[in-house]
Design an enzyme around this catalytic site. Structure first.
Site, PDB file in Angstrom:
ATOM      1  NE  ARG A  33      -4.273  -1.545   0.360  1.00  0.00           N
ATOM      2  CZ  ARG A  33      -5.388  -1.636   1.086  1.00  0.00           C
ATOM      3  NH1 ARG A  33      -5.673  -0.730   1.977  1.00  0.00           N
ATOM      4  NH2 ARG A  33      -6.216  -2.632   0.881  1.00  0.00           N
ATOM      5  NE  ARG A  37      -7.421   5.892   2.448  1.00  0.00           N
ATOM      6  CZ  ARG A  37      -8.420   5.191   2.997  1.00  0.00           C
ATOM      7  NH1 ARG A  37      -9.583   5.749   3.150  1.00  0.00           N
ATOM      8  NH2 ARG A  37      -8.221   3.957   3.387  1.00  0.00           N
ATOM      9  NE  ARG A  46      -9.961   7.141  -3.160  1.00  0.00           N
ATOM     10  CZ  ARG A  46     -11.276   7.331  -3.329  1.00  0.00           C
ATOM     11  NH1 ARG A  46     -11.694   8.147  -4.254  1.00  0.00           N
ATOM     12  NH2 ARG A  46     -12.138   6.685  -2.575  1.00  0.00           N
ATOM     13  CG  ASP A  83      -8.877  -3.249  -4.078  1.00  0.00           C
ATOM     14  OD1 ASP A  83      -8.261  -2.684  -3.163  1.00  0.00           O
ATOM     15  OD2 ASP A  83      -9.683  -4.172  -3.880  1.00  0.00           O
ATOM     16  CE1 TYR A 162     -12.858  -7.375   1.596  1.00  0.00           C
ATOM     17  CE2 TYR A 162     -11.328  -9.084   0.906  1.00  0.00           C
ATOM     18  CZ  TYR A 162     -11.620  -7.989   1.706  1.00  0.00           C
ATOM     19  OH  TYR A 162     -10.692  -7.524   2.601  1.00  0.00           O
TER      20      TYR A 162
HETATM   21  O1  1CP Z   1       0.239   0.589  -3.105  1.00  0.00           O
HETATM   22  C1  1CP Z   1      -0.505  -0.379  -3.198  1.00  0.00           C
HETATM   23  O2  1CP Z   1      -0.313  -1.444  -2.567  1.00  0.00           O
HETATM   24  C2  1CP Z   1      -1.641  -0.172  -4.152  1.00  0.00           C
HETATM   25  C3  1CP Z   1      -2.533  -1.174  -4.605  1.00  0.00           C
HETATM   26  C4  1CP Z   1      -3.465  -1.948  -3.643  1.00  0.00           C
HETATM   27  C5  1CP Z   1      -3.351  -3.304  -3.298  1.00  0.00           C
HETATM   28  C6  1CP Z   1      -2.193  -4.231  -3.612  1.00  0.00           C
HETATM   29  C7  1CP Z   1      -4.669  -1.461  -3.081  1.00  0.00           C
HETATM   30  C8  1CP Z   1      -5.194  -0.087  -3.176  1.00  0.00           C
HETATM   31  N1  1CP Z   1      -5.304  -2.515  -2.472  1.00  0.00           N
HETATM   32  C9  1CP Z   1      -4.513  -3.642  -2.577  1.00  0.00           C
HETATM   33  C10 1CP Z   1      -4.799  -5.004  -2.098  1.00  0.00           C
HETATM   34  C11 1CP Z   1      -5.987  -5.281  -1.279  1.00  0.00           C
HETATM   35  N2  1CP Z   1      -7.241  -4.735  -1.357  1.00  0.00           N
HETATM   36  C12 1CP Z   1      -6.023  -6.290  -0.296  1.00  0.00           C
HETATM   37  C13 1CP Z   1      -4.869  -7.227   0.017  1.00  0.00           C
HETATM   38  C14 1CP Z   1      -3.897  -6.632   0.949  1.00  0.00           C
HETATM   39  C15 1CP Z   1      -4.398  -6.299   2.346  1.00  0.00           C
HETATM   40  O3  1CP Z   1      -4.735  -7.243   3.101  1.00  0.00           O
HETATM   41  O4  1CP Z   1      -4.467  -5.106   2.654  1.00  0.00           O
HETATM   42  C16 1CP Z   1      -7.315  -6.310   0.263  1.00  0.00           C
HETATM   43  C17 1CP Z   1      -7.834  -7.221   1.369  1.00  0.00           C
HETATM   44  C18 1CP Z   1      -8.089  -5.311  -0.408  1.00  0.00           C
HETATM   45  C19 1CP Z   1      -9.537  -4.998  -0.201  1.00  0.00           C
HETATM   46  C20 1CP Z   1      -9.747  -3.572   0.107  1.00  0.00           C
HETATM   47  N3  1CP Z   1      -9.655  -2.567  -0.822  1.00  0.00           N
HETATM   48  C21 1CP Z   1      -9.972  -2.991   1.368  1.00  0.00           C
HETATM   49  C22 1CP Z   1     -10.098  -3.736   2.702  1.00  0.00           C
HETATM   50  C23 1CP Z   1     -11.514  -3.927   3.082  1.00  0.00           C
HETATM   51  C24 1CP Z   1     -11.721  -4.718   4.368  1.00  0.00           C
HETATM   52  O5  1CP Z   1     -12.052  -4.069   5.384  1.00  0.00           O
HETATM   53  O6  1CP Z   1     -11.634  -5.949   4.362  1.00  0.00           O
HETATM   54  C25 1CP Z   1     -10.045  -1.602   1.174  1.00  0.00           C
HETATM   55  C26 1CP Z   1     -10.313  -0.531   2.200  1.00  0.00           C
HETATM   56  C27 1CP Z   1      -9.828  -1.353  -0.224  1.00  0.00           C
HETATM   57  C28 1CP Z   1      -9.721  -0.023  -0.912  1.00  0.00           C
HETATM   58  C29 1CP Z   1      -8.358   0.388  -1.299  1.00  0.00           C
HETATM   59  N4  1CP Z   1      -7.497  -0.351  -2.114  1.00  0.00           N
HETATM   60  C30 1CP Z   1      -6.323   0.332  -2.320  1.00  0.00           C
HETATM   61  C31 1CP Z   1      -6.427   1.584  -1.608  1.00  0.00           C
HETATM   62  C32 1CP Z   1      -5.381   2.650  -1.587  1.00  0.00           C
HETATM   63  C33 1CP Z   1      -7.688   1.597  -0.976  1.00  0.00           C
HETATM   64  C34 1CP Z   1      -8.269   2.737  -0.134  1.00  0.00           C
HETATM   65  C35 1CP Z   1      -9.318   3.431  -0.916  1.00  0.00           C
HETATM   66  C36 1CP Z   1      -9.179   4.907  -1.091  1.00  0.00           C
HETATM   67  O7  1CP Z   1      -8.138   5.474  -1.395  1.00  0.00           O
HETATM   68  O8  1CP Z   1     -10.235   5.526  -0.940  1.00  0.00           O
END
Ligand code: 1CP
Length: 354
Positions: A33, A37, A46, A83, A162
């Site tokens: 990540r 943010r 964003r 994502d 999910y």
């Molecule tokens: O820099 C990076 O790593 C960018 C790419 C990236 C990756 C590899 C994002 C951006 N998400 C992910 C993987 C991801 N997404 C995982 C696996 C890793 C981990 O366990 O964190 C998972 C479970 C998700 C699902 C997801 N997407 C969640 C979690 C939800 C939950 O509560 O179970 C969330 C909040 C997101 C949104 C998301 N994805 C990525 C970002 C930066 C965000 C935040 C959204 C935003 O900016 O508004």
């Protein structure tokens, strides 16, 4: 040594070298990540994109936020900005990211829901994401020739969590109940995902990804027999397909919170490298995987928020445990949005000092 037949002039970069089993030192470093943010420049893009799915499917913007942390910190790896939920989205499942609620999907819980998915259309719908991969690869060649592009997907099990529950949060009771109650239906979903995930990862490699990562964030929820069936077996199928169709591109498996099951996962899935979560003891992991399997991880994201002497002590202890073996420095889970950007710079300096 040239490592990529499509880019014969490219010198071998530190990250893929480590992932292929070389004890490169100081180790390559990137952070899960790393685009996100905690960076003001990410928040600006964003806001311009409006919603998160638009950001992921607009190649100019997604490539820009992928490159932002590379410009700031010179990481050895640039992870594609996308994502894990974009694959279900590409198969036609309804997905939105609600403010403050995280992802929301139209749940798939029965045969009709499964039949409504369109995996055969996924790669066509993912075309903008594959275009982002091409643009980032070109951008790295121009701006950061030593940085390798990492493509990724969620593991079949974690993505199924999910898809079936329809939201995040970490409990996934519907998914875990379904896996026990109707293993035939759940098995068909997992098989469909294994095939679609392999196709999607191979497409990313063909578009220019130099390493691949399979995020299995919720693997640790499963008891051992279920872990073998829903995590190890489908991961093995994905890894086999990637080895055959994208030879030479290393695959990192990240079975988060797998604990002692990491050993079996490492021995049986055929992944080249293992991501360690925050709870994993790196010295134990070094004894649990093959000596030529790279380890990646596993600084506590909260130590990075704390910074200073605490951060330094944690980071050094991981480096000492990993010295002399193939290793990639990373966090044990994603970076938190309250992380001070200057702590990241301090960490990179510390790792680079070996
Ligand atoms: O820099 C990076 O790593 C960018 C790419 C990236 C990756 C590899 C994002 C951006 N998400 C992910 C993987 C991801 N997404 C995982 C696996 C890793 C981990 O366990 O964190 C998972 C479970 C998700 C699902 C997801 N997407 C969640 C979690 C939800 C939950 O509560 O179970 C969330 C909040 C997101 C949104 C998301 N994805 C990525 C970002 C930066 C965000 C935040 C959204 C935003 O900016 O508004």
């Amino acid at each position: 040594m040239p490592s990529d037949p499509r880019h014969p002039q490219a010198p071998d970069k530190p990250l893929p070298r480590s992932l292929r089993g070389e004890a490169v030192w100081p180790p390559p470093v990137w952070l899960m990540r790393q685009a996100g943010r905690y960076l003001p420049e990410y928040r600006a893009v964003r806001a311009r994109a409006g919603d998160f799915v638009t950001l992921c499917t607009t190649p100019d913007l997604a490539a820009e936020v992928t490159l932002q942390p590379i410009r700031r910190y010179g990481f050895d790896g640039a992870i594609l900005f996308s994502d894990i939920l974009m694959l279900p989205w590409a198969m036609g499942q309804g997905l939105r990211f609600a403010e403050g609620e995280g992802p929301l999907l139209d749940p798939v819980r029965d045969a009709a829901g499964l039949a409504a998915l369109r995996p055969q259309e996924a790669l066509a719908r993912a075309a903008p994401i594959l275009e982002t991969v091409r643009r980032v690869r070109a951008g790295l060649a121009a701006e950061a020739p030593g940085t390798a592009l990492i493509g990724f997907a969620g593991s079949p099990f974690t993505v199924a969590c999910y898809m079936v529950d329809g939201r995040g949060g970490g409990a996934f009771h519907e998914t875990r109940r379904l896996a026990h109650a109707d293993p035939d239906l759940f098995g068909r979903l997992i098989a469909l995902l294994a095939e679609a995930t392999a196709d999607y990862l191979v497409a990313q490699a063909e578009a220019g990804a130099e390493a691949l990562m399979l995020f299995d964030s919720w693997a640790g929820l499963l008891p051992p027999a279920q872990f073998r069936r829903w995590v190890i077996a489908p991961t093995e199928a994905v890894a086999r397909a990637v080895r055959r169709r994208a030879p030479g591109i290393p695959l990192i498996g990240f079975p988060r919170l797998a604990g002692p099951m990491l050993a079996e996962y490492a021995a049986r899935t055929g992944v080249q490298a293992l991501g360690m979560d925050t709870a994993m003891d790196p010295r134990w992991a070094a004894g649990a995987v093959a000596p030529d399997q790279a380890l990646q991880g596993n600084l506590d994201p909260l130590a990075l928020i704390a910074g200073g002497a605490a951060l330094e002590a944690e980071a050094r202890s991981i480096l000492e445990a990993m010295r002399g073996r193939p290793f990639v420095f990373n966090l044990g889970h994603g970076i938190e949005k309250t992380t001070p950007p200057e702590h990241v710079a301090a960490l990179v300096r510390l790792v680079r000092a070996g």
